[in-house]
Design a protein around this motif. Structure first.
Motif, PDB file in Angstrom:
ATOM      1  N   ALA A   1      28.872  13.881  70.254  1.00  0.00           N
ATOM      2  CA  ALA A   1      27.865  13.125  71.008  1.00  0.00           C
ATOM      3  C   ALA A   1      28.272  13.006  72.474  1.00  0.00           C
ATOM      4  CB  ALA A   1      27.669  11.747  70.383  1.00  0.00           C
ATOM      5  N   LEU A   2      29.547  12.754  72.725  1.00  0.00           N
ATOM      6  CA  LEU A   2      30.019  12.656  74.119  1.00  0.00           C
ATOM      7  C   LEU A   2      29.861  13.980  74.860  1.00  0.00           C
ATOM      8  CD1 LEU A   2      33.215  10.435  73.835  1.00  0.00           C
ATOM      9  CD2 LEU A   2      31.038   9.868  74.947  1.00  0.00           C
ATOM     10  N   LYS A   3      30.113  15.078  74.177  1.00  0.00           N
ATOM     11  CA  LYS A   3      29.927  16.387  74.821  1.00  0.00           C
ATOM     12  C   LYS A   3      28.464  16.578  75.230  1.00  0.00           C
ATOM     13  CE  LYS A   3      33.798  18.809  72.759  1.00  0.00           C
ATOM     14  NZ  LYS A   3      34.261  19.802  71.808  1.00  0.00           N
ATOM     15  N   ILE A   4      27.566  16.152  74.376  1.00  0.00           N
ATOM     16  CA  ILE A   4      26.136  16.253  74.699  1.00  0.00           C
ATOM     17  C   ILE A   4      25.819  15.374  75.904  1.00  0.00           C
ATOM     18  CG2 ILE A   4      23.797  15.705  73.893  1.00  0.00           C
ATOM     19  CD1 ILE A   4      24.849  16.470  71.036  1.00  0.00           C
ATOM     20  N   ILE A   5      26.307  14.139  75.891  1.00  0.00           N
ATOM     21  CA  ILE A   5      26.043  13.212  76.991  1.00  0.00           C
ATOM     22  C   ILE A   5      26.606  13.749  78.301  1.00  0.00           C
ATOM     23  CG2 ILE A   5      26.670  10.942  77.916  1.00  0.00           C
ATOM     24  CD1 ILE A   5      26.445   9.860  75.017  1.00  0.00           C
ATOM     25  N   HIS A   6      27.829  14.245  78.261  1.00  0.00           N
ATOM     26  CA  HIS A   6      28.444  14.749  79.489  1.00  0.00           C
ATOM     27  C   HIS A   6      27.844  16.081  79.922  1.00  0.00           C
ATOM     28  CE1 HIS A   6      31.403  11.696  80.358  1.00  0.00           C
ATOM     29  NE2 HIS A   6      31.627  11.605  79.054  1.00  0.00           N
ATOM     30  N   GLY A   7      27.273  16.809  78.995  1.00  0.00           N
ATOM     31  CA  GLY A   7      26.670  18.091  79.346  1.00  0.00           C
ATOM     32  C   GLY A   7      25.259  17.984  79.892  1.00  0.00           C
ATOM     33  N   GLY A   8      24.506  17.007  79.416  1.00  0.00           N
ATOM     34  CA  GLY A   8      23.106  16.928  79.829  1.00  0.00           C
ATOM     35  C   GLY A   8      22.615  15.533  80.156  1.00  0.00           C
TER      36      GLY A   8
ATOM     37  N   PHE B   1      24.174   5.842  61.936  1.00  0.00           N
ATOM     38  CA  PHE B   1      24.171   5.141  63.227  1.00  0.00           C
ATOM     39  C   PHE B   1      22.935   4.280  63.469  1.00  0.00           C
ATOM     40  CE2 PHE B   1      27.032   8.747  63.804  1.00  0.00           C
ATOM     41  CZ  PHE B   1      28.177   8.078  64.219  1.00  0.00           C
ATOM     42  N   GLY B   2      21.886   4.425  62.688  1.00  0.00           N
ATOM     43  CA  GLY B   2      20.711   3.568  62.827  1.00  0.00           C
ATOM     44  C   GLY B   2      19.708   4.082  63.830  1.00  0.00           C
ATOM     45  N   SER B   3      19.871   3.712  65.072  1.00  0.00           N
ATOM     46  CA  SER B   3      18.916   4.093  66.107  1.00  0.00           C
ATOM     47  C   SER B   3      19.598   4.951  67.172  1.00  0.00           C
ATOM     48  CB  SER B   3      18.331   2.844  66.779  1.00  0.00           C
ATOM     49  OG  SER B   3      19.339   2.199  67.543  1.00  0.00           O
ATOM     50  N   LYS B   4      18.778   5.562  68.016  1.00  0.00           N
ATOM     51  CA  LYS B   4      19.325   6.362  69.118  1.00  0.00           C
ATOM     52  C   LYS B   4      20.173   5.490  70.048  1.00  0.00           C
ATOM     53  CE  LYS B   4      18.149   9.216  73.057  1.00  0.00           C
ATOM     54  NZ  LYS B   4      17.137   9.846  73.862  1.00  0.00           N
ATOM     55  N   GLU B   5      19.724   4.267  70.300  1.00  0.00           N
ATOM     56  CA  GLU B   5      20.494   3.353  71.166  1.00  0.00           C
ATOM     57  C   GLU B   5      21.835   2.997  70.525  1.00  0.00           C
ATOM     58  OE1 GLU B   5      20.041   2.426  74.405  1.00  0.00           O
ATOM     59  OE2 GLU B   5      18.496   3.967  74.232  1.00  0.00           O
ATOM     60  N   ASP B   6      21.834   2.769  69.218  1.00  0.00           N
ATOM     61  CA  ASP B   6      23.087   2.471  68.523  1.00  0.00           C
ATOM     62  C   ASP B   6      24.029   3.668  68.546  1.00  0.00           C
ATOM     63  OD1 ASP B   6      22.246  -0.103  67.953  1.00  0.00           O
ATOM     64  OD2 ASP B   6      21.550   0.398  65.926  1.00  0.00           O
ATOM     65  N   LEU B   7      23.468   4.860  68.398  1.00  0.00           N
ATOM     66  CA  LEU B   7      24.266   6.083  68.465  1.00  0.00           C
ATOM     67  C   LEU B   7      24.887   6.230  69.856  1.00  0.00           C
ATOM     68  CD1 LEU B   7      25.276   8.859  67.543  1.00  0.00           C
ATOM     69  CD2 LEU B   7      23.000   9.772  68.151  1.00  0.00           C
ATOM     70  N   LYS B   8      24.072   6.044  70.888  1.00  0.00           N
ATOM     71  CA  LYS B   8      24.575   6.175  72.257  1.00  0.00           C
ATOM     72  C   LYS B   8      25.669   5.142  72.521  1.00  0.00           C
ATOM     73  CE  LYS B   8      21.650   5.223  75.475  1.00  0.00           C
ATOM     74  NZ  LYS B   8      20.602   5.237  76.506  1.00  0.00           N
TER      75      LYS B   8
ATOM     76  N   GLY C   1      29.171  12.058  84.858  1.00  0.00           N
ATOM     77  CA  GLY C   1      29.855  10.816  84.503  1.00  0.00           C
ATOM     78  C   GLY C   1      29.218   9.597  85.142  1.00  0.00           C
ATOM     79  N   LEU C   2      28.637   9.772  86.321  1.00  0.00           N
ATOM     80  CA  LEU C   2      27.955   8.656  86.971  1.00  0.00           C
ATOM     81  C   LEU C   2      26.718   8.235  86.187  1.00  0.00           C
ATOM     82  CD1 LEU C   2      28.350   9.604  90.731  1.00  0.00           C
ATOM     83  CD2 LEU C   2      29.637   7.893  89.431  1.00  0.00           C
ATOM     84  N   LEU C   3      26.056   9.189  85.529  1.00  0.00           N
ATOM     85  CA  LEU C   3      24.934   8.835  84.652  1.00  0.00           C
ATOM     86  C   LEU C   3      25.412   8.025  83.453  1.00  0.00           C
ATOM     87  CD1 LEU C   3      22.857  12.144  84.633  1.00  0.00           C
ATOM     88  CD2 LEU C   3      22.290   9.992  85.773  1.00  0.00           C
ATOM     89  N   VAL C   4      26.594   8.364  82.966  1.00  0.00           N
ATOM     90  CA  VAL C   4      27.169   7.610  81.855  1.00  0.00           C
ATOM     91  C   VAL C   4      27.521   6.199  82.327  1.00  0.00           C
ATOM     92  CG1 VAL C   4      29.088   7.498  80.221  1.00  0.00           C
ATOM     93  CG2 VAL C   4      28.013   9.698  80.733  1.00  0.00           C
ATOM     94  N   LEU C   5      28.065   6.090  83.527  1.00  0.00           N
ATOM     95  CA  LEU C   5      28.393   4.779  84.083  1.00  0.00           C
ATOM     96  C   LEU C   5      27.147   3.900  84.169  1.00  0.00           C
ATOM     97  CD1 LEU C   5      30.421   2.843  85.381  1.00  0.00           C
ATOM     98  CD2 LEU C   5      29.947   3.961  87.568  1.00  0.00           C
ATOM     99  N   ARG C   6      26.028   4.500  84.516  1.00  0.00           N
ATOM    100  CA  ARG C   6      24.767   3.753  84.556  1.00  0.00           C
ATOM    101  C   ARG C   6      24.479   3.115  83.198  1.00  0.00           C
ATOM    102  NH1 ARG C   6      19.128   6.836  84.713  1.00  0.00           N
ATOM    103  NH2 ARG C   6      19.840   7.124  82.594  1.00  0.00           N
ATOM    104  N   GLU C   7      24.718   3.870  82.134  1.00  0.00           N
ATOM    105  CA  GLU C   7      24.501   3.340  80.787  1.00  0.00           C
ATOM    106  C   GLU C   7      25.459   2.189  80.502  1.00  0.00           C
ATOM    107  OE1 GLU C   7      21.869   4.339  78.939  1.00  0.00           O
ATOM    108  OE2 GLU C   7      21.453   5.556  80.711  1.00  0.00           O
TER     109      GLU C   7
ATOM    110  N   ALA D   1      34.180   6.503  73.902  1.00  0.00           N
ATOM    111  CA  ALA D   1      34.738   6.936  75.192  1.00  0.00           C
ATOM    112  C   ALA D   1      35.623   5.842  75.783  1.00  0.00           C
ATOM    113  CB  ALA D   1      33.608   7.295  76.159  1.00  0.00           C
ATOM    114  N   TRP D   2      35.197   4.575  75.677  1.00  0.00           N
ATOM    115  CA  TRP D   2      36.033   3.466  76.153  1.00  0.00           C
ATOM    116  C   TRP D   2      37.337   3.401  75.365  1.00  0.00           C
ATOM    117  CZ3 TRP D   2      35.931   1.387  80.619  1.00  0.00           C
ATOM    118  CH2 TRP D   2      34.747   1.228  81.325  1.00  0.00           C
ATOM    119  N   ASP D   3      37.277   3.624  74.057  1.00  0.00           N
ATOM    120  CA  ASP D   3      38.497   3.628  73.245  1.00  0.00           C
ATOM    121  C   ASP D   3      39.470   4.692  73.758  1.00  0.00           C
ATOM    122  OD1 ASP D   3      37.462   1.623  71.615  1.00  0.00           O
ATOM    123  OD2 ASP D   3      36.877   3.018  70.003  1.00  0.00           O
ATOM    124  N   LYS D   4      38.948   5.853  74.059  1.00  0.00           N
ATOM    125  CA  LYS D   4      39.795   6.935  74.571  1.00  0.00           C
ATOM    126  C   LYS D   4      40.392   6.565  75.924  1.00  0.00           C
ATOM    127  CE  LYS D   4      38.042  11.016  74.468  1.00  0.00           C
ATOM    128  NZ  LYS D   4      37.176  12.202  74.461  1.00  0.00           N
TER     129      LYS D   4
END
Length: 193
Positions: free
Chosen positions: A16-23, A48-55, A104-110, A62-65
């Motif tokens: 999931a992180l690869k997808i987020i960081h890729g697109g 995971f339930g919902s898309k928001e829960d998955l994200k 990564g800045l898009l991820v920071l927005r989330e 990522a924070w754990d890492k």
């Protein structure tokens, strides 16, 4: 090739992180993750339930890492100003090139939008700035909030590098932080004669 029946959450969240960081965060869907990890979309929805829960789960992973890498570096490096520089340079390697940094800045927005993720960021700030403060503990003239100051210079250096990424990010960060540490020595108050 048949779909796997099971896959640990860690592996699913890495995909999931690869997808987020890729697109970007919007690229993460159950369908895109199913294609990336080989589990069915229905299995992922059950897990995971919902898309928001998955994200959120992916970004918490990522924070754990990041927490783990921060702890590893803080433990391994000397408790000196040079060790503080090396800690932040070590964390800068996670950003990669300019395209990865921009994504990564898009991820920071989330992270900033979600109160749970924002709280993880605040907790990491406390750990990171505490580790940096420890690197200046033997320097009586160091400001009491030197860790926060140094982390702020680090984040600023990353941003300025992003606008003009002509050199390696780690080299740019190291030079910026070395100048910060040198400036601290110059700012000591003069003693009265």
């Amino acid at each position: 090739m048949p779909r796997p029946k099971t896959l640990p959450d860690r592996d699913v969240l890495e995909a999931a992180l690869k997808i987020i960081h890729g697109g970007g965060p919007e690229a993460l869907t159950f369908a895109s993750l199913a294609k990336a990890c080989g589990l069915s979309a229905a299995t992922l929805v059950q897990r995971f339930g919902s898309k928001e829960d998955l994200k959120r789960a992916a970004l918490l992973h990522a924070w754990d890492k990041l927490d783990g890498e921060t702890a590893r570096l803080a433990t391994a490096l000397p408790k000196t100003p040079a060790g503080a520089v090396r800690l932040l340079v070590g964390l800068s390697g996670n950003y990669g090139g300019i395209e990865a940094y921009a994504e990564g800045l898009l991820v920071l927005r989330e992270d900033l939008r979600d109160p749970v993720l924002r709280a993880r960021g605040a907790a990491w700030k406390a750990v990171l700035t505490g580790a940096l403060d420890d690197c200046f503990a033997d320097i009586p003239s160091a400001p009491s909030d030197v860790g926060l100051m140094m982390a702020s210079v680090w984040q600023g250096a990353l941003l300025w590098w992003g606008f003009d990424p002509k050199v390696d990010v780690a080299a740019f960060v190291e030079e910026s932080l070395d100048r910060f540490v040198a400036a601290l020595a110059l700012s000591e108050p003069a003693t009265a004669a």
